[in-house]
Design a protein around this motif. Sequence first.
Motif: not given
Length: 205
Positions: A158-174
């Motif tokens: 995931f690009p730095k500065g984007s809505l990237n995962p930074q923890a566990i858990p993380t949820t990302i919706v596309l």
Amino acid sequence: MSACRAPRRLATRRRATVLATGAAVAALTLTACGAGASGGSSDTKFVQGKGGVDTVRKGDRIPAPELSGETVDGAKLDVSSFKGKIVVLNFWGSWCAPCIAEADNFVKVAKDTKDKGVQFVGINTRDADPANARKFEKDRGVPYPSLYDPIGRLTLRFPKGSLNPQAIPTTIVLDRDGKIAARALRPLSEEALRDMVEPLIAEKK
């Protein structure tokens, strides 16, 4: 004297390598309940929402990185094959207490939204043995696949500065175009998860 110095230099180099590797791992891999700073970005233009959920307006979203590989069951999976559907990515580990706490919510919402064009995909990380991940999914009746990512390679795409995962858990919706639309850096209740997904279901194709 040079013969005596060599081991010391070697030991020094080894210590430096270990320290550098440790620092890199600490900086690049995800840890349970750990989160990096979250903020707006001129590139992604995401907005920090209430409850730790960040969102991006439709016109400002960027494509998700290539996410493919083997699942915890050994099957091949490419997230891009779900383009045209809303994809909910959940980064989790069997060792992670918050992941255990939210698991039933994900199972329920995944089943309820399947016929609405929503596909859930887990990304299992930091589990040295995929058998642990398989047991986790079997015990909780998880109905969707999980990519196996033991050292966090997929998370680092995931690009730095984007809505990237930074923890566990993380949820990302596309969204349906495979672009990053929302992110939560915390365990989610059923209500919070639905609040992330339903606005994207309502979006015009």
